[in-house]
Enzyme design. Sequence first.
Site: not given
Length: 353
Positions: A51-52, A74, A180
């Site tokens: 996203q960034l 990748i 996460y």
Amino acid sequence: MLPRAACRVLAGKLCQFSGRTARYHGQSEWEQSSHSCTDNPRILITGSLGQLGPVMAHFLREKYSVDNVIMSDIIKPTKEIAESGPYIFADVLDFKGLQRIVVMHRIDWIIHFSALLSAIGEQNVPLAVRVNIEGAHNVIELAKQYRLKLFLPSTIGAFGPESPRNPTPNVTIQRPKTIYGVSKVHAELMGEYYHYRFGLDFRCLRFPGVISSDPPGGGTTDYAVAIFFESLREKLFECYLRPDTRLPMMYIEDCKRAIWEYMVTPSEKLKRRVYNVTAMSFTPEELVTAIRKHIPSLKITYNPDSRQNIADSWPCVFDDSEARNDWGWSHNYDINKLVETMIRDVRNKMEAS
């Protein structure tokens, strides 16, 4: 291991290492090397197809030239990405491959975006451990060896149910309940340790949910992205969080600007190496109310799933007063400006596809 030439150079300087930071003629090794690359750094962005990555690359290329900002991942890039500037294959689990990239491309900064997000990480914990923890270890050690400036983003997910949630201060208890979040706390602590032990110029921002016109990518806060696509496509949206689930959020334009402003802030102004940053906090119900000003016929249903448990362990409101005080952070987008911008950009994207 360092290349032989680099080892020979460092060997002559090792005798001058003292205290927690290497010193050379009255300056740290980092300070000496950074003077030559502050004005026009060569930057590697890992995980740049998330996203960034694309918006950050575009932003930095406008400031430092196209050739100075190298995107990597990748994944095979789209034609648009491939033609927009330098793009290379980089596996963050391949330390020697990363070394080769840093040396051959004369990298000064690394912006490390490679990570599995919250919901995706819970579905494949072993892979999340490798990508999020081993990958972070590799770029931290790489930045230490080659005296690079390193940015590594963290998240509201670095906090847990024992943390104060409204507001959540910069320093408090962190006991996340997702891999996460655990990986991000680990990276924060490792980066701070390498800063205080080796003088690494490590910089980390804890972001809230980041909203952009790109399709959602598997994060718990991504309902606030998906709702715009469904609002314009079907005028109907099923939300996987309760209507009263308050979470901190930020528009991507504020996000990329925060990264750059933080990266160019002189080290002496930074009282910490990890800061909270945010722009607004809202609930799905409040977001729907704002969207209905533009799409009055929008209908919404609520069907909370496993992501609700994740959201319930995260901050409701982020306290980012230290970032605002120490290096002047301020946001430009509130919920109304966010909604206006997202409806316009998502509509344009859908019409173009």
